[in-house]
Design an enzyme around this catalytic site. Structure first.
Site, mmCIF file in Angstrom:
data_model
loop_
_atom_site.group_PDB
_atom_site.id
_atom_site.type_symbol
_atom_site.label_atom_id
_atom_site.label_comp_id
_atom_site.label_asym_id
_atom_site.label_seq_id
_atom_site.Cartn_x
_atom_site.Cartn_y
_atom_site.Cartn_z
ATOM 1 C CB CYS A 78 0.560 5.604 8.446
ATOM 2 S SG CYS A 78 0.885 7.227 7.734
ATOM 3 C CD GLN A 93 -2.817 0.341 4.735
ATOM 4 O OE1 GLN A 93 -2.557 1.463 4.329
ATOM 5 N NE2 GLN A 93 -1.879 -0.479 5.190
ATOM 6 C CE LYS A 151 2.928 -2.192 4.628
ATOM 7 N NZ LYS A 151 3.350 -0.828 4.994
ATOM 8 N N PRO A 169 0.845 -1.198 0.000
ATOM 9 C CG PRO A 169 0.050 -0.998 2.187
ATOM 10 C CD PRO A 169 0.790 -1.922 1.272
ATOM 11 C CG MET A 170 3.658 2.472 -1.632
ATOM 12 S SD MET A 170 4.931 2.420 -2.900
ATOM 13 C CE MET A 170 4.172 1.399 -4.149
ATOM 14 C CB ALA A 171 -0.650 7.376 0.893
#
Ligand SMILES: Cc1cc2nc3c(=O)[nH]c(=O)nc-3n(C[C@H](O)[C@H](O)[C@H](O)COP(=O)(O)O)c2cc1C
Length: 169
Positions: free
Chosen positions: A107, A77, A146, A23-25
């Site tokens: 995060c 996510q 995560k 997952p990558m914002a």
């Protein structure tokens, strides 16, 4: 992750292989996920999506939840820290067709952790467990978390967190 007949799987969800798109914002939008799927990754994950945003039917947040037919299996996510909100958000996400729902517990960004979301959950293991328990009770799809090694170098509690979450099932 479990494996039957060498087919990797998360819960009952079969994965093409063990390579995942993290997952990558700001990166993992639908186009990027579909490209990664076409290039052969085992499964993809969305950018982190606000549980509150889903509950308030925020237009931008709901757009992030649009899943394409050719990107499965896909994990969505979400982030938040209130079990009841996360449970309701998980139901919305499952309804949208997610194969797996992941809770962001990693995060470190200030605007996220100041609300108790993301890696702030690592500082309150019972709260983290309550979040995962509420989500898992609310949906039939697998729920994952995560995590990081810990909040900081002085509190590396990844094993304790993993044990607390695994004990729920
Ligand atoms: C631009 C960017 C955005 C990220 N956004 C998220 C996110 O939304 N949720 C999450 O769990 N991790 C996020 N991460 C962390 C990555 O998923 C991954 O755990 C991290 O980059 C470490 O993997 P690497 O060593 O392969 O880079 C992000 C990382 C980057 C570089």
């Amino acid at each position: 992750m479990n494996a039957t007949n060498n087919t990797p799987a998360i819960g009952g969800v079969k994965l093409r292989n063990r390579v995942a798109l993290a997952p990558m914002a700001g990166i993992c939008d639908q186009t990027y996920r579909r490209l990664a799927t076409a290039q052969g990754v085992g499964f993809v994950c969305t950018e982190m999506i606000s549980a509150k945003g889903l509950l308030y039917h925020n237009e931008k947040t709901l757009r992030m939840l649009a899943l394409a037919e050719d990107e499965h299996p896909v994990a969505v996510q979400i982030f938040g820290h209130v079990p009841e909100e996360l449970a309701k958000a998980a139901q919305i996400v499952a309804q949208a067709g997610a194969d797996i729902i992941d809770l962001n517990m990693g995060c470190p960004v200030a605007k996220v952790v100041k609300n108790g979301d993301g890696s702030a959950l690592l500082r309150d293991v019972p709260q983290a467990a309550a979040c995962i328990a509420a989500m898992a009770d609310a949906v039939d799809v697998p729920v994952t978390a995560k995590i990081r090694l810990g909040w900081d170098d002085d509190s590396r509690n990844a094993v304790a967190v993993a044990r607390a979450l695994a004990c729920l099932f």
